[in-house]
Motif scaffolding. Structure first.
Motif, PDB file in Angstrom:
ATOM      1  N   TYR A  31       0.750  -1.149   0.250  1.00 29.78           N
ATOM      2  CA  TYR A  31      -0.220  -0.253   0.034  1.00 29.78           C
ATOM      3  C   TYR A  31       0.065   1.251   0.113  1.00 29.78           C
ATOM      4  O   TYR A  31       1.585   1.490   1.434  1.00 29.78           O
ATOM      5  N   HIS A  32       0.326   2.494  -0.814  1.00 31.19           N
ATOM      6  CA  HIS A  32       1.171   3.763  -0.382  1.00 31.19           C
ATOM      7  C   HIS A  32       0.459   4.325   0.406  1.00 31.19           C
ATOM      8  O   HIS A  32      -1.016   4.377   0.747  1.00 31.19           O
ATOM      9  N   MET A  33       1.035   4.679   0.943  1.00 34.82           N
ATOM     10  CA  MET A  33       0.548   6.255   2.012  1.00 34.82           C
ATOM     11  C   MET A  33       0.673   7.224   2.487  1.00 34.82           C
ATOM     12  O   MET A  33       1.190   8.354   1.202  1.00 34.82           O
ATOM     13  N   GLY A  34       0.250   8.190   3.094  1.00 36.29           N
ATOM     14  CA  GLY A  34       0.175   9.083   3.109  1.00 36.29           C
ATOM     15  C   GLY A  34      -0.571  10.218   4.652  1.00 36.29           C
ATOM     16  O   GLY A  34      -0.325   8.911   5.208  1.00 36.29           O
ATOM     17  N   TRP A  35       0.459  11.498   4.152  1.00 36.44           N
ATOM     18  CA  TRP A  35      -0.896  12.005   5.241  1.00 36.44           C
ATOM     19  C   TRP A  35      -1.523  13.752   5.538  1.00 36.44           C
ATOM     20  O   TRP A  35      -0.676  13.955   3.934  1.00 36.44           O
ATOM     21  N   PHE A  36      -2.754  14.330   5.946  1.00 37.33           N
ATOM     22  CA  PHE A  36      -3.186  15.108   5.535  1.00 37.33           C
ATOM     23  C   PHE A  36      -2.995  15.453   6.623  1.00 37.33           C
ATOM     24  O   PHE A  36      -2.914  15.616   7.950  1.00 37.33           O
ATOM     25  N   PHE A  37      -3.922  17.061   7.097  1.00 39.24           N
ATOM     26  CA  PHE A  37      -3.822  17.553   7.509  1.00 39.24           C
ATOM     27  C   PHE A  37      -5.225  18.539   7.654  1.00 39.24           C
ATOM     28  O   PHE A  37      -4.906  19.089   6.625  1.00 39.24           O
ATOM     29  N   ARG A  38      -5.345  18.936   8.559  1.00 44.30           N
ATOM     30  CA  ARG A  38      -6.698  19.524   8.858  1.00 44.30           C
ATOM     31  C   ARG A  38      -6.781  20.440   9.677  1.00 44.30           C
ATOM     32  O   ARG A  38      -6.090  20.534  10.748  1.00 44.30           O
ATOM     33  N   ALA A  39      -7.057  21.719   9.604  1.00 47.15           N
ATOM     34  CA  ALA A  39      -6.275  23.461  11.045  1.00 47.15           C
ATOM     35  C   ALA A  39      -7.813  22.983  11.310  1.00 47.15           C
ATOM     36  O   ALA A  39      -9.094  22.962  10.231  1.00 47.15           O
ATOM     37  N   PRO A  40      -7.993  23.783  12.194  1.00 51.69           N
ATOM     38  CA  PRO A  40      -8.984  23.859  12.820  1.00 51.69           C
ATOM     39  C   PRO A  40     -10.309  24.852  11.745  1.00 51.69           C
ATOM     40  O   PRO A  40      -9.699  26.085  11.358  1.00 51.69           O
ATOM     41  N   ILE A  50       3.791   8.457  -0.077  1.00 48.59           N
ATOM     42  CA  ILE A  50       4.984   8.104  -0.270  1.00 48.59           C
ATOM     43  C   ILE A  50       4.416   6.536  -1.010  1.00 48.59           C
ATOM     44  O   ILE A  50       3.655   5.680  -0.442  1.00 48.59           O
ATOM     45  N   THR A  51       4.866   6.132  -1.545  1.00 46.89           N
ATOM     46  CA  THR A  51       5.243   5.019  -2.604  1.00 46.89           C
ATOM     47  C   THR A  51       4.820   3.554  -1.671  1.00 46.89           C
ATOM     48  O   THR A  51       6.287   3.804  -0.714  1.00 46.89           O
ATOM     49  N   TRP A  52       4.436   2.530  -2.410  1.00 50.50           N
ATOM     50  CA  TRP A  52       4.830   1.679  -1.166  1.00 50.50           C
ATOM     51  C   TRP A  52       6.343   1.335  -1.476  1.00 50.50           C
ATOM     52  O   TRP A  52       6.832   0.663  -0.243  1.00 50.50           O
ATOM     53  N   SER A  53       7.251   1.056  -2.281  1.00 52.79           N
ATOM     54  CA  SER A  53       8.745   1.210  -2.420  1.00 52.79           C
ATOM     55  C   SER A  53       9.474   2.755  -1.670  1.00 52.79           C
ATOM     56  O   SER A  53      10.620   1.851  -1.454  1.00 52.79           O
ATOM     57  N   SER A  54       8.827   3.654  -1.732  1.00 49.78           N
ATOM     58  CA  SER A  54       9.945   4.642  -0.827  1.00 49.78           C
ATOM     59  C   SER A  54      10.202   5.411  -2.451  1.00 49.78           C
ATOM     60  O   SER A  54      11.104   6.490  -2.158  1.00 49.78           O
ATOM     61  N   GLY A  55      10.176   4.747  -3.089  1.00 49.38           N
ATOM     62  CA  GLY A  55      10.555   5.575  -4.659  1.00 49.38           C
ATOM     63  C   GLY A  55      10.337   6.653  -4.866  1.00 49.38           C
ATOM     64  O   GLY A  55      11.334   7.708  -5.626  1.00 49.38           O
ATOM     65  N   THR A  56       8.942   7.200  -4.755  1.00 50.79           N
ATOM     66  CA  THR A  56       8.363   8.546  -4.901  1.00 50.79           C
ATOM     67  C   THR A  56       7.842   9.378  -3.792  1.00 50.79           C
ATOM     68  O   THR A  56       7.008   8.484  -2.675  1.00 50.79           O
ATOM     69  N   ASP A  98      -4.171   3.639   0.310  1.00 49.45           N
ATOM     70  CA  ASP A  98      -4.995   2.805  -0.268  1.00 49.45           C
ATOM     71  C   ASP A  98      -3.620   2.584  -2.279  1.00 49.45           C
ATOM     72  O   ASP A  98      -2.451   2.634  -1.800  1.00 49.45           O
ATOM     73  N   PRO A  99      -4.121   1.314  -2.822  1.00 50.27           N
ATOM     74  CA  PRO A  99      -3.367   0.821  -3.122  1.00 50.27           C
ATOM     75  C   PRO A  99      -3.134   1.568  -4.160  1.00 50.27           C
ATOM     76  O   PRO A  99      -2.237   0.962  -5.320  1.00 50.27           O
ATOM     77  N   LEU A 100      -3.917   2.625  -4.803  1.00 48.68           N
ATOM     78  CA  LEU A 100      -3.156   3.566  -5.259  1.00 48.68           C
ATOM     79  C   LEU A 100      -2.604   4.688  -5.749  1.00 48.68           C
ATOM     80  O   LEU A 100      -3.507   5.476  -4.634  1.00 48.68           O
ATOM     81  N   TYR A 101      -1.662   4.998  -6.069  1.00 48.67           N
ATOM     82  CA  TYR A 101      -1.099   6.359  -5.384  1.00 48.67           C
ATOM     83  C   TYR A 101      -1.991   7.950  -5.599  1.00 48.67           C
ATOM     84  O   TYR A 101      -1.798   8.060  -5.199  1.00 48.67           O
ATOM     85  N   SER A 102      -2.292   8.124  -6.746  1.00 51.68           N
ATOM     86  CA  SER A 102      -2.729   8.378  -7.515  1.00 51.68           C
ATOM     87  C   SER A 102      -3.841   8.828  -6.585  1.00 51.68           C
ATOM     88  O   SER A 102      -4.200  10.683  -6.228  1.00 51.68           O
ATOM     89  N   ASP A 103      -4.395   8.056  -6.175  1.00 51.65           N
ATOM     90  CA  ASP A 103      -5.500   8.088  -5.046  1.00 51.65           C
ATOM     91  C   ASP A 103      -5.691   9.246  -3.328  1.00 51.65           C
ATOM     92  O   ASP A 103      -6.478  10.280  -3.300  1.00 51.65           O
TER      93      ASP A 103
END
Length: 122
Positions: A31-40, A50-56, A98-103
């Protein structure tokens, strides 16, 4: 699937923090992973991916050069190293997968974790 984020806290402007997220119920290395942020009072927004392989990796312009996303597939953990924190970085940080990086980059990942609160005081 559960994504457990941790590492938030209260810091001063200029300080650093590292967030961690350890998913369960999915094959982390696939799975590709990501971080999101929500300000008040604001909408949730993309921070880094980051992609599953850390390549991107991809970053929001607001954090480029200050935040670093990384992962350790052996530990099934994704990290967000945050440096030179600013008061405007205050808010909830969510990890996502997500399994899709673009998502992830589009902000529509399949799985969300609960937020971990970061408070930056001036």
């Amino acid at each position: 699937v559960q994504l457990q984020a941790s590492g938030g806290g209260s810091v001063l402007a200029g300080d650093s923090l590292t967030l961690s997220c350890t998913p369960s119920g999915l094959a982390f290395s696939h799975y590709h992973m990501g971080w999101f942020f929500r300000a008040p009072g604001q909408e949730r927004e993309f921070v880094a991916a980051i992609t599953w392989s850390s390549g991107t990796t991809n970053y929001a312009d607001s954090v480029q050069g200050r935040f670093t996303i990384s992962r350790d597939n052996a530990k099934s953990t994704v990290y967000l190293r945050m440096t030179s924190l600013k008061p405007e970085d205050t808010g909830l940080y969510y990890c996502a997968s997500d399994p899709l990086y673009s998502d992830i980059v589009k902000g529509t990942p399949a799985y969300w974790g609960q937020g971990t609160l970061v408070t930056v005081s001036s």
